[in-house]
Design a protein around this motif. Structure first.
Motif, mmCIF file in Angstrom:
data_model
loop_
_atom_site.group_PDB
_atom_site.id
_atom_site.type_symbol
_atom_site.label_atom_id
_atom_site.label_comp_id
_atom_site.label_asym_id
_atom_site.label_seq_id
_atom_site.Cartn_x
_atom_site.Cartn_y
_atom_site.Cartn_z
ATOM 1 N N GLY A 20 90.195 17.957 47.476
ATOM 2 C CA GLY A 20 91.261 18.825 47.009
ATOM 3 C C GLY A 20 92.508 18.030 46.700
ATOM 4 O O GLY A 20 92.465 16.806 46.536
ATOM 5 N N GLN A 21 93.644 18.712 46.613
ATOM 6 C CA GLN A 21 94.904 18.029 46.352
ATOM 7 C C GLN A 21 95.202 17.030 47.473
ATOM 8 O O GLN A 21 94.943 17.311 48.643
ATOM 9 N N PRO A 22 95.751 15.863 47.128
ATOM 10 C CA PRO A 22 96.007 14.853 48.159
ATOM 11 C C PRO A 22 97.211 15.193 49.031
ATOM 12 O O PRO A 22 98.249 15.650 48.544
ATOM 13 N N VAL A 23 97.060 14.944 50.321
ATOM 14 C CA VAL A 23 98.128 15.118 51.312
ATOM 15 C C VAL A 23 98.217 13.832 52.130
ATOM 16 O O VAL A 23 97.211 13.380 52.692
ATOM 17 N N ILE A 24 99.394 13.239 52.199
ATOM 18 C CA ILE A 24 99.624 12.026 52.981
ATOM 19 C C ILE A 24 100.375 12.395 54.257
ATOM 20 O O ILE A 24 101.417 13.058 54.200
ATOM 21 N N LEU A 25 99.843 11.971 55.398
ATOM 22 C CA LEU A 25 100.423 12.293 56.706
ATOM 23 C C LEU A 25 101.229 11.111 57.228
ATOM 24 O O LEU A 25 100.709 9.999 57.316
ATOM 25 N N VAL A 26 102.483 11.356 57.586
ATOM 26 C CA VAL A 26 103.403 10.292 58.007
ATOM 27 C C VAL A 26 103.733 10.478 59.487
ATOM 28 O O VAL A 26 104.399 11.437 59.877
ATOM 29 N N PRO A 256 97.481 25.730 59.484
ATOM 30 C CA PRO A 256 97.530 26.884 58.584
ATOM 31 C C PRO A 256 98.833 26.993 57.807
ATOM 32 O O PRO A 256 98.822 27.348 56.620
ATOM 33 N N ALA A 257 99.965 26.671 58.452
ATOM 34 C CA ALA A 257 101.253 26.724 57.747
ATOM 35 C C ALA A 257 101.306 25.692 56.639
ATOM 36 O O ALA A 257 101.797 25.969 55.530
ATOM 37 N N LEU A 258 100.789 24.486 56.905
ATOM 38 C CA LEU A 258 100.778 23.442 55.882
ATOM 39 C C LEU A 258 99.833 23.794 54.765
ATOM 40 O O LEU A 258 100.150 23.576 53.565
ATOM 41 N N ALA A 259 98.646 24.307 55.095
ATOM 42 C CA ALA A 259 97.667 24.650 54.063
ATOM 43 C C ALA A 259 98.210 25.728 53.133
ATOM 44 O O ALA A 259 98.025 25.648 51.909
ATOM 45 N N GLU A 260 98.871 26.707 53.695
ATOM 46 C CA GLU A 260 99.437 27.774 52.856
ATOM 47 C C GLU A 260 100.521 27.213 51.933
ATOM 48 O O GLU A 260 100.564 27.526 50.738
ATOM 49 N N PHE A 261 101.372 26.365 52.484
ATOM 50 C CA PHE A 261 102.481 25.805 51.696
ATOM 51 C C PHE A 261 101.971 24.869 50.606
ATOM 52 O O PHE A 261 102.324 25.003 49.436
ATOM 53 N N PHE A 262 101.140 23.911 50.988
ATOM 54 C CA PHE A 262 100.634 22.954 50.001
ATOM 55 C C PHE A 262 99.741 23.632 48.957
ATOM 56 O O PHE A 262 99.744 23.256 47.788
ATOM 57 N N GLY A 263 99.002 24.628 49.384
ATOM 58 C CA GLY A 263 98.124 25.339 48.454
ATOM 59 C C GLY A 263 98.887 26.077 47.363
ATOM 60 O O GLY A 263 98.356 26.318 46.275
ATOM 61 N N ALA A 264 100.136 26.423 47.668
ATOM 62 C CA ALA A 264 100.960 27.155 46.694
ATOM 63 C C ALA A 264 101.731 26.237 45.759
ATOM 64 O O ALA A 264 102.423 26.686 44.864
ATOM 65 N N HIS A 265 101.605 24.927 45.990
ATOM 66 C CA HIS A 265 102.368 23.961 45.182
ATOM 67 C C HIS A 265 101.427 22.883 44.649
ATOM 68 O O HIS A 265 101.653 21.738 44.719
#
Length: 265
Positions: A20-26, A256-265
């Protein structure tokens, strides 16, 4: 394990998982792929995203190049973004949230930016971190007194004295002291944002990524005040609270909060 090469030639180790869309964790202070909260969070997010789990420079299997500069850590993230196809979401926790914010403000192609409890001291609800404290931390690291540096850090983040005493007998102590030399890096990233003064309104005006700023409902007042103050000064941010959570946020509550946010952008 894969790696990218940062602008100064430093090798940055990472793992890529999911689709899916890339997410980088810092990560925040003293944490890396095999020590800290990001691996279980990556497992949650990999259901919907391609997750980049990496070791910040000087930690885990990543290299390190002197002299240190926060700009170099931004370049590390930039190299990961390029590997991800040229743009990515960013999530940062604690001091890693400040680093992720600075990376997005520097112009990296960030789709969505999520920040959890950057350790900002913006009022009198706790004592500020004095510059001389950071100077002493650097001295302990330079002298190879890693245990002393870790204990100093734990005191300033308000870990109870009994817990600090007992921690040196736990297996995790070796992992923690193994990255103690990077503690000054985090305080360079944070800079003057723990002074007890209000945040500057003109610091992050180049930020264009839509931003989610989160805290935990059971976290201390000072860190919640700082988190809310950051959301108020960022031009593209919204603020939310995860009920029942602390600075040691549970991945099952955060994902879940991150998935909802990133999924909308």
């Amino acid at each position: 394990m894969s790696s990218v090469t940062s602008a100064d030639g430093t090798r940055i180790a990472f793992e890529r998982t999911g689709n899916g869309q890339p997410v980088i964790l810092v990560d925040g202070a003293m944490c890396y792929r095999d020590s800290g909260p990001m691996r279980p969070l990556a497992e949650q997010l990999a259901k919907d995203f391609t997750v980049y789990l990496y070791d910040r420079r000087g930690r885990g299997e990543s290299g390190d190049t002197a002299p240190y500069s926060p700009r170099r850590e931004i370049e590390d993230i930039e190299a990961l973004v390029k590997d991800a196809g040229g743009s990515a979401h960013l999530f940062g926790i604690s001091s890693g949230a400040v680093l992720a914010l600075e990376a997005a403000n520097a112009g990296l192609p960030v789709r969505g930016l999520a920040l959890y409890e950057p350790p900002l001291i913006v009022d009198d609800t706790r004592d500020p971190v004095p510059p001389e404290w950071v100077t002493e931390l650097r001295r302990e690291v330079a002298e190879g007194r890693r245990g002393d540096a870790v204990r100093r850090f734990m005191r300033v983040v308000q870990v109870p004295a009994v817990a600090i005493f007992l921690m040196r007998f736990l297996p995790a102590w070796r992992k923690i002291t193994g990255v103690a030399h990077t503690l000054p890096y985090d305080f360079e990233v944070i800079g003057d944002l723990q002074s007890g003064r209000p945040l500057p309104a003109d610091r992050w005006t180049s930020l264009t990524a839509t931003t989610l700023v989160l805290d935990g409902g059971k976290s201390p007042t000072w860190i919640r005040n700082g988190t809310r103050a950051l959301a108020d000064v960022l031009p593209t941010a919204r603020y939310d609270t995860l009920p029942g959570q602390t600075h040691m946020v549970k991945p099952t509550a955060l994902a879940p909060a991150l998935a909802e946010f990133f999924g909308a952008h």
